[in-house]
Design an enzyme around this catalytic site. Structure first.
Site, PDB file in Angstrom:
ATOM      1  N   ASP A 197      -3.784  -2.411   4.968  1.00 25.31           N
ATOM      2  CA  ASP A 197      -4.751  -3.400   5.057  1.00 25.31           C
ATOM      3  C   ASP A 197      -5.916  -2.556   5.575  1.00 25.31           C
ATOM      4  O   ASP A 197      -6.177  -1.324   5.841  1.00 25.31           O
ATOM      5  CB  ASP A 197      -4.614  -4.375   6.460  1.00 25.31           C
ATOM      6  CG  ASP A 197      -3.377  -5.191   6.097  1.00 25.31           C
ATOM      7  OD1 ASP A 197      -3.016  -5.399   5.003  1.00 25.31           O
ATOM      8  OD2 ASP A 197      -2.722  -5.740   7.233  1.00 25.31           O
TER       9      ASP A 197
HETATM   10  N1  URA Z   1       1.789  -4.207   8.130  1.00 25.18           N
HETATM   11  C1  URA Z   1       0.702  -4.896   8.254  1.00 25.18           C
HETATM   12  O1  URA Z   1       0.566  -5.903   8.619  1.00 25.18           O
HETATM   13  N2  URA Z   1      -0.443  -4.106   7.628  1.00 25.18           N
HETATM   14  C2  URA Z   1      -0.428  -2.943   7.043  1.00 25.18           C
HETATM   15  O2  URA Z   1      -1.675  -2.424   6.624  1.00 25.18           O
HETATM   16  C3  URA Z   1       0.689  -2.216   6.969  1.00 25.18           C
HETATM   17  C4  URA Z   1       1.897  -2.874   7.462  1.00 25.18           C
END
Ligand code: URA
Length: 274
Positions: free
Chosen positions: A137
């Site tokens: 993310d």
């Molecule tokens: N899980 C999430 O919620 N975000 C990420 O960036 C990676 C794994």
């Protein structure tokens, strides 16, 4: 009334339509723009443009079709210069900072990880097409792998591979033993139960979570499901590869790291894909 845009044909489909006949013995039929990107001649989008501009010759003929099949060993020239399509396998680790998005373009204008990576790569590695191996993310920091060979991405993100990914999660509240137990056993999310995971406390409000799957926002959804919303999220390891470069930095992995750390071997990789 909303305008309905015609759907863009995926590149792999255009390539498959142009490919005739069976796979060549001893090598996979590739398509021209992708082969140029993988071999480090120029990234795929640039290669597509160069081909359309008539700058690329294959077997002595100007090639105008970026998705045309190209066979191993054929002579390729770009701007009149012979270029090899022999492609070394490269995998690199990059320390993703918060803010950058893992996508081709950033609608918010902050910047993509591809742009960040290109800024710090030396000239000799800028000609490669770099595929991000999985996603993080925008606000997640930590280990993001890139490869010039999309088969590493297919392998690492396949639901059958179960490559462990280790996250350090700062949460709101102090997770209880029961919450950790639920994370380990599997939490039921909207898209089904999660696989058994590793979960332990590193500090009163910090959880180490090891997942062997990679669903959308999985860590955040799992922690929210057990009542401890994520405040910050950092990925520190994939397979047995542990992040060891500072934020915004990168390093190439050795063959042994790719084979042992990720369990990836080219010979065992799935065949031609997108
Ligand atoms: N899980 C999430 O919620 N975000 C990420 O960036 C990676 C794994």
């Amino acid at each position: 009334m909303r305008t309905v845009r015609p759907k863009k044909t995926p590149r792999w489909l255009e390539a498959a339509r142009l490919r005739k006949g069976p796979m060549p013995p001893g090598g996979r039929a590739d398509w021209l723009a992708r082969a140029l990107g993988r071999a480090g001649v120029m990234p795929r989008a640039e290669a597509e443009q160069a081909i359309r501009d008539g700058r690329v010759e294959v077997g002595g003929q100007v090639a105008r079709e970026p998705f045309a099949p190209v066979l191993p060993g054929v002579e390729v020239r770009v701007d009149g210069q012979a270029r090899s399509l022999e492609a070394p396998l490269h995998v690199l680790m990059f320390h993703k900072p918060a803010g950058a998005i893992v996508a081709g373009t950033d609608p918010e204008g902050v910047g993509t990880v591809f742009e960040l990576l290109r800024e710090v790569l030396p000239e000799e590695l800028r000609g490669f097409e770099w595929y991000a191996v999985g996603r993080l993310d925008r606000d997640t920091t930590g280990l993001l792998l890139f490869s010039n060979d999309e088969r590493v991405l297919q392998y690492a993100t396949s639901p059958e591979t179960h490559l462990p990914k280790r996250y350090v999660v700062q949460v709101s509240g102090r997770p209880s033993k029961a919450a950790l137990w639920r994370l380990r056993e599997g939490v039921v999310l909207e898209d089904g139960p999660t696989r058994p995971a590793g979960a332990r406390l590193r500090a009163l409000d910090q959880v180490e979570l090891v997942l062997t799957e990679g669903r959308h926002h999985q860590v955040k959804r799992m922690l929210a499901a057990v009542g401890y919303p994520v405040r910050t999220l950092h990925r520190e390891a994939v397979g047995s590869l542990v992040l060891d470069v500072p934020t915004g930095h990168w390093r190439l992995l050795s063959e042994a790291e790719v084979a042992e750390g990720l369990g990836f071997k080219l010979a065992a990789a799935p065949g031609e894909g997108g």
